[in-house]
Design an enzyme around this catalytic site. Sequence first.
Site, short mmCIF file in Angstrom:
data_model
loop_
_atom_site.label_atom_id
_atom_site.label_comp_id
_atom_site.label_asym_id
_atom_site.label_seq_id
_atom_site.Cartn_x
_atom_site.Cartn_y
_atom_site.Cartn_z
N CYS A 16 -12.86 5.35 12.16
CA CYS A 16 -12.42 3.99 12.42
C CYS A 16 -13.34 3.30 13.40
CB CYS A 16 -11.02 3.97 13.03
SG CYS A 16 -9.79 4.52 11.90
N CYS B 152 0.78 -4.84 16.05
CA CYS B 152 0.81 -4.48 14.62
C CYS B 152 0.15 -5.55 13.77
CB CYS B 152 2.26 -4.30 14.19
SG CYS B 152 2.43 -4.14 12.41
N GLU C 84 0.82 -1.20 0.00
CA GLU C 84 0.00 0.00 0.00
C GLU C 84 0.85 1.24 0.00
OE1 GLU C 84 -3.84 -1.69 2.39
OE2 GLU C 84 -2.53 -0.23 3.33
N CYS D 18 3.23 8.01 2.07
CA CYS D 18 3.73 6.93 2.94
C CYS D 18 3.96 5.70 2.06
CB CYS D 18 2.71 6.65 4.02
SG CYS D 18 3.21 5.35 5.14
N CYS E 138 6.31 -8.49 6.97
CA CYS E 138 7.33 -8.06 7.92
C CYS E 138 7.69 -9.23 8.82
CB CYS E 138 6.82 -6.89 8.77
SG CYS E 138 8.10 -6.19 9.84
N CYS F 182 5.64 -7.32 15.84
CA CYS F 182 5.27 -6.43 16.95
C CYS F 182 3.84 -6.77 17.35
CB CYS F 182 5.39 -4.97 16.52
SG CYS F 182 7.08 -4.55 16.04
#
Length: 417
Positions: free
Chosen positions: A392, A152, A125, A138, A145, A149
């Site tokens: 959200c 995350c 993205e 961004c 990844c 974390c």
Amino acid sequence: MISLAATETATAFVEKRPLERYTAPAQPSLVGMPRAVLAQALAEVGVPEAQRRMRLQQIWHWLYVRGAQDFDAMTTLSKDLRATLAQRFTLARPPIAAEQISVDGTRKWLIQLPGERAEAPHEVECVYIPEVDRGTLCISSQVGCTLNCSFCHTGTQRLVRNLTAAEIAAQVVVARDRLGDWAPTSESTRMPAPSDFPLAGGGERRRLVSNVVMMGMGEPLYNLEAVRDGINVIADGEGLSISKRRITLSTSGVVPNITRAGAEIGSMLAVSLHAVTDELRDQLVPLNRKYPIAELLEACRNYPGLSNARRITFEYVMLKGVNDSLGDAKALVRLLKGIPAKINLIPFNPWSGTQYECSDWDQIEKFSEVVFAAGYASPVRTPRGRDILAACGQLKSASEKLSARERLALRAMAMTD
Ligand code: SF4
């Protein structure tokens, strides 16, 4: 990379539409290629060494100032050279699978990159956040990844692969295409510099992508060479020309590569800190077990070029009852004492399956007051961030991809202070 990386949910986006059907590239594209690779490509098609530098300059200008999408547009090249290039290369951008446009102007693109199988591209993205005095893009450095974390959502996906330098730089090209952010075709009109953003008086064309943050998917310092080479394309003063002072790398704390990044890249640095004790940070950012807080902060103190004018941003995701006490806030400012720093407090945006909740807004404000009183700049983001947060909360079960947009948008906004 990272950190606000904790979110699924919701959306302020009002438009979502598929744009392009993916087809695996048949020929290499020149778009995003670092200068040395482009020079090699010119050598391969027989451009004599004596002409190579000039031709490279011309092509660079067409690619990164004019946004040329067709070799025929490159009118400063001979017809023969244009035809030769077209036989071996393309000017294709990574396809956009979907575009989403927020009511506040934020845009997200789902960008497709070659996968192991031609019919199954990878997706990353890229998010554009327009603000009054800048436009921040961004971008991602890896597909997935490795770092897991605990807050995350990206960390729940396995690492698929590193992006190449060209794929990193091409995200800026894709964004500029979609925004129409290229120099006009008139020979006499220069591309506005990022410092022209916005142009005084209005009415004149202004540059839309003025800042880049590497806070999308992945840990950039685990893909250091490609990130370095990609940033060099983005920062090149004769092309995309986004100064390294307007480019921020975000790391979860890959200590050995922090100094290297400072020396070899020289962009701004953001560190996903999120906790003030090793005990807690070990849980939130498991990489801490390898590189504990003291080592991380020592690397930050030694970051090349660090000064009050070039501060490190510390990101701190606000997790209710976990890291958001006023004692934590005081410990945070004690910890960072002596490091030229900014602190961004990032309201956590919950995703399905997470064990964490976002801190109450009152608590975030109290935390922020402690940080502010200690002399650190503006911790919590603006009404726009709040607006997105509200959305959200209302649209909780939207897709992971939308929630990732939320995450990226918030992170990027938090960075653009
Ligand atoms: S390092 Fe990876 S797992 Fe950690 S916050 Fe960033 S993207 Fe998520």
